[in-house]
Design an enzyme around this catalytic site. Sequence first.
Site, mmCIF file in Angstrom:
data_model
loop_
_atom_site.group_PDB
_atom_site.id
_atom_site.type_symbol
_atom_site.label_atom_id
_atom_site.label_comp_id
_atom_site.label_asym_id
_atom_site.label_seq_id
_atom_site.Cartn_x
_atom_site.Cartn_y
_atom_site.Cartn_z
ATOM 1 N N CYS A 1 0.758 -1.281 0.247
ATOM 2 C CA CYS A 1 0.147 -0.094 -0.041
ATOM 3 C C CYS A 1 0.782 1.217 0.328
ATOM 4 O O CYS A 1 1.619 1.873 -0.887
ATOM 5 C CB CYS A 1 -0.946 0.196 1.235
ATOM 6 S SG CYS A 1 -2.344 0.992 0.865
ATOM 7 N N HIS B 1 -3.474 -5.693 1.176
ATOM 8 C CA HIS B 1 -2.781 -5.848 2.535
ATOM 9 C C HIS B 1 -2.715 -7.314 2.798
ATOM 10 O O HIS B 1 -3.508 -7.695 3.462
ATOM 11 C CB HIS B 1 -3.539 -5.070 3.476
ATOM 12 C CG HIS B 1 -3.407 -3.499 3.596
ATOM 13 N ND1 HIS B 1 -2.361 -3.022 4.176
ATOM 14 C CD2 HIS B 1 -4.193 -2.658 2.834
ATOM 15 C CE1 HIS B 1 -2.629 -1.571 3.978
ATOM 16 N NE2 HIS B 1 -3.523 -1.505 3.083
ATOM 17 N N GLU C 1 -0.884 -8.552 5.153
ATOM 18 C CA GLU C 1 -1.178 -8.860 6.601
ATOM 19 C C GLU C 1 -2.382 -8.948 7.252
ATOM 20 O O GLU C 1 -2.841 -9.200 8.376
ATOM 21 C CB GLU C 1 -0.253 -7.801 7.284
ATOM 22 C CG GLU C 1 -0.705 -6.300 7.694
ATOM 23 C CD GLU C 1 -0.762 -5.359 6.240
ATOM 24 O OE1 GLU C 1 -0.504 -6.051 5.024
ATOM 25 O OE2 GLU C 1 -1.164 -4.320 6.276
#
Lengths: 234, 735
Positions: free
Chosen positions: A86, A203, A205
């Site tokens: 990002c 993302h 994560e």
Amino acid sequence: MKFAVVVFPGSNCDQDCFYIIKDVLKRPVKYIWHKDTALDGVDCVVLPGGFSYGDYLRTGAIARFSPVMNAITGFAKKGGSIIGICNGFQILLEAGLLPGVMLRNRGLHFICKPVYIKADNNQTRFTNLYNIGQVLKIPIAHNEGNYYIDAKGLKELKDNHQVVFRYCSAAGDVNDRYNPNGAVDNIAGITNKKGNILGMMPHPERSSEIKLGSTDGYFIFKSIIDWLENKKTC
Amino acid sequence: MLRPDIYHSLGLSDKEYLQVLKILKREPTNTELAMFSVEWSEHCGYLCSRKWLKILPKTGKYKTLIGEDSGGIIIGDLAIVFKMESHNHPSQIEPKQGAATGVGGIIRDIFTAGARPIACLDSLRFGPLSQAYNKYLIRGVVDGIQFYGNCVGVPTVGGEIYFDQSYNGNCLVNAMCIGVTKKDKLMRARAFGAGNAIMYVGSSTGRDGIGGCSILASHEFKEGEEKRPTVQVGDPFTEKCLIEATLEAIATGYLVGIKDMGAAGLTCCTSEMASAGNSGMDVELQAVPRREKKMEPWEVMMSESQERMLVCVKKGKEEQIKKLFLKWDLNASVIGKVTSDGLVTIRDNGKIVARINARALTKAPVYAMPYRKPGYLRKLDKLELNRIPAPKDYNKVLLKLMAAPSIANKAWAYEQYDHMVQTNTVVLPGSDAAVLRLKGTNKAIAATTDCNSRYCFLNPYRGAQIAIAEAARNLVCSGARPAAVTDCLNFGNPEKPESFWQFKNCLEGIADACKSFKVAVVSGNVSFYNESPKSAINPTPAIGMIGIINDIDKACSQNFKQEGDTIILLGCCRQELGASEYLKEIHNLNMGAVPRLDLELEQAVQRTCLEAAEKGLVHSAHDCSEGGLAVALAECCISDKEKMIGANINKLSYGMRPDALLFGESQSRIILSCSAGSVEKIRKIALKFKAPFCIIGKTAGRVLRILNDTKELIYLPLEYLNEEWSGSLKKKIEG
């Protein structure tokens, strides 16, 4: 192997990435402050999401001048592994470590939602655990994710198999309907020519634990661990 | 003697001014007058409300914490701190910055308590979208929330958005923040220990927001007033740095106390920190970092510039703390020290410009406001049902309700908010409550905001009770035990007895319902003077409630999970159409008796749902609220857009008007779905708690079908329902 997560003022996914690496993948990880000038024995650097310097001026435009970026550029040249997620992707673009630029989303809104992306290339150190064409559910959360590169640049990206992820439907159809932000050719993630730097808007994560609804992102971190620990060659 | 028009213009009455003279035993300086005017404003001083706020319960089944600027509960070795606050008037004038600074302010109240902010919720109310200015407002407010919340890295996980004529000219923006910390890291907003340092940290001071709280938030709007300069401007990037620097500073153990410079800025911080710590403070204004030249002392004391805090630091540790803030490129400047004389002494270049007893300054007068039952209630209470024509096509009615802005899906707003950052959001926005895991434990918290202001307008006492009951119901539908409450009390002009009657009755409703659920009100905020030139808003006591999930794997959401599940209704359907969304949207009527609330029945239903969820027997749980049973069922079918599952409701048998059965808003009802094997187990739990239990159908196919006895009332493919529900808000705002 050792990870490092870079902290710029305004980074806000640094702790999330740290948590996934340390508590889910159980690998050593440390923070690197943006004013630090050395990486010290790190194998993989993560540039996390957020709003470095408030994204004032332009996303990533100020962060690229942080002292740590010199060390990161040197690390990249030596073939070190770097993931920009990002805002981290935006910083890598601004720093010239990845080709292209980021424009505002075509709907002119910030978008936060799970999207589907397709793994177009599993011959990279970041994607070797995916199948070619595998559809992954990973969330996006950005205002400027409308990736742009000119026709010549795009051809080069494709010729070198640098396009790693593209936005698609749940069934894997890549077309404009499933392009959340207007990115050229539905591009969600690319590598540099050498293949040691990955930039992606979604993302991973946020999709690395069953509790959060998807583990599709986990295998990006796992791929790089496998590659570095088993010295796979991609 | 000061001319009355001067102190009147600052909002002080003759009587209050005489009290100022009595406290000082002399005429006030300009700076002192300004300080009294903001500390004794309704917004900071709670002059009208304090007498009644005392009736709210401060204890409940969970151990509570009541701090100066926020409150919370203790769970094991963790403290959960939370609070909701209004930013209505600034948002009505400048929606983006008004909302943004509302979010920034509430987040600061949480991390100055020593807690890391882990989630925000926003309770928003606007006038009808048929008016262009209201579209401008909602766009601006949502933009402000995303601008601030996304950058600062705190997920916006929930809230509510309602539309009603009464908010035309006075929108409501109530922001709530939740934080978590180890309980031994909690901080208070106190300064004590003579000789300890007073440090100013964060952004520099400018002229922005001067009089924001005393002028803007303590009066109603009048036609054609220019108040934009009193709205502050937010800088979420600085706030993000402040969060990290502050939490690092607290971890050193060198801080004595800390307070956000919110409303009334430095005035509020100096006097309230000194007063709360039973001490005094001596402060030099020239040491305050500034961004504008030639500011007068009173301007420095009144400024509401954002992202600033006052910190009391142990003597000798100033340099270490300063270094920490400088690392984040933030100002940190020693501006004074704690004294033992109980006085707030403010100097400008050494010269004393104000010296006031801190206790006296912070003890604003308390008023017993007169109240009177409003006349409109008698008129609106009488609803003659047989005068309301029964609809010919219930499918059309349901589709229209699904598209009604207050019911329609709010993805247009929440997809603009980063609701996942910090990777704790287990149940995403769009269900009854947001669920957040607590990393390092197996627990989670659920959070919701609720208030049906039409109910509160038509019956303030019951409406407020229902707000509490519904908030708790939303939590048990998520598998959480209701734990504690924060409230944001939005009302009209308290000087009008009818308006104050609404306030008093709502408070009594909240207090009684909270006692029944054994939940404490740990924090809150009062916002009066919510009136446009035309009318006051509906009384709107927005309730924020937190619940605890002991086993995160038992967290529950509202959408049906698989075909062939049994659908159970807990609770009773009565013929209650009064005050319903159906009457408003379909018959354009804003009247009738508010649905009954039987707190014993409510508890029985909630306990059944909770125990069934905690035993892992439930696949989905959803409460019936606006739009009644039919809307609730439709939401169960289509909430998960990727996996819509229909329902065949063929076991209803009620002898009442079909529209009342489908769309009536009887309270204390929850729809459960479960596998066939769990039905008897849930029935036994219901029996134990004496909760009405009824199997009403099964999940199946791609259609919602509802029969009463053998008469088919609803037959709608899910795609039709989804199109109205998912698409309408965006169309109405952007189209």
